[in-house]
Motif scaffolding. Sequence first.
Motif, PDB file in Angstrom:
ATOM      1  N   LYS A  34       0.823  -1.210   0.000  1.00  0.00           N
ATOM      2  CA  LYS A  34       0.000   0.000   0.000  1.00  0.00           C
ATOM      3  C   LYS A  34       0.857   1.260   0.000  1.00  0.00           C
ATOM      4  O   LYS A  34       1.960   1.268   0.536  1.00  0.00           O
ATOM      5  N   ILE A  35       0.318   2.289  -0.604  1.00  0.00           N
ATOM      6  CA  ILE A  35       0.918   3.616  -0.548  1.00  0.00           C
ATOM      7  C   ILE A  35      -0.043   4.497   0.235  1.00  0.00           C
ATOM      8  O   ILE A  35      -1.192   4.677  -0.163  1.00  0.00           O
ATOM      9  N   LEU A  36       0.416   4.997   1.372  1.00  0.00           N
ATOM     10  CA  LEU A  36      -0.447   5.802   2.228  1.00  0.00           C
ATOM     11  C   LEU A  36      -0.376   7.273   1.850  1.00  0.00           C
ATOM     12  O   LEU A  36       0.695   7.836   1.729  1.00  0.00           O
ATOM     13  N   GLY A  37      -1.531   7.864   1.701  1.00  0.00           N
ATOM     14  CA  GLY A  37      -1.691   9.309   1.650  1.00  0.00           C
ATOM     15  C   GLY A  37      -0.775  10.060   0.732  1.00  0.00           C
ATOM     16  O   GLY A  37      -0.017  10.907   1.181  1.00  0.00           O
ATOM     17  N   LYS A  38      -0.837   9.753  -0.527  1.00  0.00           N
ATOM     18  CA  LYS A  38      -0.028  10.535  -1.460  1.00  0.00           C
ATOM     19  C   LYS A  38      -0.464  11.994  -1.375  1.00  0.00           C
ATOM     20  O   LYS A  38      -1.649  12.301  -1.419  1.00  0.00           O
ATOM     21  N   ASN A  39       0.509  12.870  -1.202  1.00  0.00           N
ATOM     22  CA  ASN A  39       0.286  14.313  -1.112  1.00  0.00           C
ATOM     23  C   ASN A  39      -0.331  14.774   0.205  1.00  0.00           C
ATOM     24  O   ASN A  39      -0.649  15.947   0.353  1.00  0.00           O
ATOM     25  N   VAL A  40      -0.513  13.877   1.180  1.00  0.00           N
ATOM     26  CA  VAL A  40      -0.936  14.314   2.512  1.00  0.00           C
ATOM     27  C   VAL A  40       0.242  14.976   3.210  1.00  0.00           C
ATOM     28  O   VAL A  40       0.127  16.074   3.758  1.00  0.00           O
ATOM     29  N   HIS A  41       1.387  14.291   3.208  1.00  0.00           N
ATOM     30  CA  HIS A  41       2.631  14.969   3.584  1.00  0.00           C
ATOM     31  C   HIS A  41       3.032  15.851   2.410  1.00  0.00           C
ATOM     32  O   HIS A  41       3.056  15.403   1.264  1.00  0.00           O
ATOM     33  N   THR A  42       3.344  17.087   2.690  1.00  0.00           N
ATOM     34  CA  THR A  42       3.702  18.024   1.622  1.00  0.00           C
ATOM     35  C   THR A  42       5.206  18.164   1.436  1.00  0.00           C
ATOM     36  O   THR A  42       5.653  19.008   0.679  1.00  0.00           O
ATOM     37  N   ALA A  58       2.403   5.812  12.495  1.00  0.00           N
ATOM     38  CA  ALA A  58       2.696   7.242  12.554  1.00  0.00           C
ATOM     39  C   ALA A  58       3.854   7.554  11.618  1.00  0.00           C
ATOM     40  O   ALA A  58       4.825   6.796  11.541  1.00  0.00           O
ATOM     41  N   THR A  59       3.750   8.659  10.890  1.00  0.00           N
ATOM     42  CA  THR A  59       4.818   9.098  10.007  1.00  0.00           C
ATOM     43  C   THR A  59       5.132  10.561  10.284  1.00  0.00           C
ATOM     44  O   THR A  59       4.279  11.330  10.714  1.00  0.00           O
ATOM     45  N   SER A  60       6.381  10.943  10.032  1.00  0.00           N
ATOM     46  CA  SER A  60       6.818  12.308  10.299  1.00  0.00           C
ATOM     47  C   SER A  60       7.553  12.861   9.084  1.00  0.00           C
ATOM     48  O   SER A  60       8.378  12.167   8.485  1.00  0.00           O
ATOM     49  N   GLY A  61       7.222  14.109   8.720  1.00  0.00           N
ATOM     50  CA  GLY A  61       7.841  14.703   7.545  1.00  0.00           C
ATOM     51  C   GLY A  61       8.314  16.124   7.788  1.00  0.00           C
ATOM     52  O   GLY A  61       8.096  16.712   8.854  1.00  0.00           O
ATOM     53  N   ASP A  62       8.940  16.677   6.759  1.00  0.00           N
ATOM     54  CA  ASP A  62       9.483  18.035   6.831  1.00  0.00           C
ATOM     55  C   ASP A  62       8.416  19.110   6.652  1.00  0.00           C
ATOM     56  O   ASP A  62       8.749  20.286   6.530  1.00  0.00           O
ATOM     57  N   ILE A  66       3.199  15.387  11.741  1.00  0.00           N
ATOM     58  CA  ILE A  66       3.112  13.957  12.030  1.00  0.00           C
ATOM     59  C   ILE A  66       1.722  13.506  11.618  1.00  0.00           C
ATOM     60  O   ILE A  66       0.722  14.133  11.984  1.00  0.00           O
ATOM     61  N   CYS A  67       1.663  12.445  10.827  1.00  0.00           N
ATOM     62  CA  CYS A  67       0.383  11.891  10.387  1.00  0.00           C
ATOM     63  C   CYS A  67       0.154  10.537  11.038  1.00  0.00           C
ATOM     64  O   CYS A  67       1.084   9.725  11.140  1.00  0.00           O
ATOM     65  N   ILE A  68      -1.071  10.306  11.490  1.00  0.00           N
ATOM     66  CA  ILE A  68      -1.479   9.029  12.078  1.00  0.00           C
ATOM     67  C   ILE A  68      -2.395   8.333  11.081  1.00  0.00           C
ATOM     68  O   ILE A  68      -3.414   8.895  10.655  1.00  0.00           O
ATOM     69  N   TRP A  69      -2.018   7.098  10.714  1.00  0.00           N
ATOM     70  CA  TRP A  69      -2.765   6.343   9.712  1.00  0.00           C
ATOM     71  C   TRP A  69      -3.399   5.118  10.353  1.00  0.00           C
ATOM     72  O   TRP A  69      -2.791   4.468  11.199  1.00  0.00           O
ATOM     73  N   LEU A  77      -6.188   8.309   6.653  1.00  0.00           N
ATOM     74  CA  LEU A  77      -5.614   9.250   7.603  1.00  0.00           C
ATOM     75  C   LEU A  77      -6.530   9.392   8.812  1.00  0.00           C
ATOM     76  O   LEU A  77      -7.708   9.722   8.673  1.00  0.00           O
ATOM     77  N   GLU A  78      -5.990   9.164  10.000  1.00  0.00           N
ATOM     78  CA  GLU A  78      -6.735   9.305  11.243  1.00  0.00           C
ATOM     79  C   GLU A  78      -6.580  10.714  11.812  1.00  0.00           C
ATOM     80  O   GLU A  78      -7.537  11.299  12.317  1.00  0.00           O
ATOM     81  N   ALA A  79      -5.354  11.252  11.769  1.00  0.00           N
ATOM     82  CA  ALA A  79      -5.104  12.585  12.320  1.00  0.00           C
ATOM     83  C   ALA A  79      -3.827  13.151  11.719  1.00  0.00           C
ATOM     84  O   ALA A  79      -2.943  12.403  11.272  1.00  0.00           O
ATOM     85  N   ARG A  80      -3.748  14.471  11.719  1.00  0.00           N
ATOM     86  CA  ARG A  80      -2.549  15.163  11.260  1.00  0.00           C
ATOM     87  C   ARG A  80      -2.184  16.212  12.304  1.00  0.00           C
ATOM     88  O   ARG A  80      -3.004  17.067  12.651  1.00  0.00           O
TER      89      ARG A  80
END
Length: 340
Positions: A34-42, A58-62, A66-69, A77-80
């Motif tokens: 699976k690919i999660l949330g394309k373009n959710v992290h910018t 949970a994922t973290s980006g620049d 932090i996104c919760i899936w 996406l559960e939360a951002r």
Amino acid sequence: LVGGENGSEGGGGSVGGLTGMNSSVHIHNLHPFKILGKNVHTSTVKGVAFDPAGKYIATSGDDPAICIWRAFDDWGLEARIDSNSGVFRSKKRKRKVPQDPSGGMGEEDDEEEDDPGELASLSLFRRISFAPDGSHVCGTNASLRGKNIAAMISREGWAASAPQSEANGGGTPRKKDNPPGAANLVGHKQPVVSSRHCPIFFQVPSKGNSDSEESEDDPDLEPEYATLVALGDKRGFVTVWSTKMSRPLFKMQCSESRCTVTDISWGFNRYKGEDSLIMIVSLLDGYVVAINFNIPEEVGGGGILSAEKQRQIFRLKYGIEDFVGTYGVTPGNGRRGKRL
């Protein structure tokens, strides 16, 4: 693992997660992957953590965010958690604008966008970590009122600790503002780039209260326990914190060249009935540092929580007894704690 378009920055867990150096997150060992949330992290995704209860990723980006899936059903996406939470640097900064031709600075503010490259250069890594009981996620590269912090984001509503308010006199945030598990760990002068929770649960030293000892044996009450988290910053400093203490248990400069911590890991050792933890710290200059902590003296005074009580925690919190991410070690003879 193949799939990331521009390499990968982090991964781990039994599901097999891979964070790409673009804005998407690839989950392997699923059919199809699976690919999660394309373009959710910018911006670039640089950290991933798996929920020990098996429900979230949970994922973290620049971005910074932090996104919760959800790790079930639609994997949506559960939360951002972003700069609106108050613990991440805003992508927009205020600046004064001239009010008259003479060049004087006016009272009005204007907003300017942060340079994406500047945000990305804050850190090569954003190693986030779920607590072993799943109660919170430790977010790195956070800041509050200009101070570098590690932000503990509560599972309850995925909320961060409320920023200090003027109504509170600038002191410690009021407890009612903070959901369970939310806290801000302050002390690092440089950005915190790596966090790692120790997967072992620890007992809380007894205060000699007979009522509390009786409640420990009640299968319908959650046992009292403590967990540990290690933090590493951009200049090689490492601290270790306990959920039952307001100050760090340990602080050390691990890099002579003052280079960034790249990752942290925990190990467990039992030799001749004596238990200890081993913390492994990797650094960008190629060095690896190993630090030993005797149990219980150097971990807050508590021994290892029994496997039965660990299962009791997950049964009462989530209705499950099978969980991931812990060693499942049982208490040994251990060292005797020092008498006070």
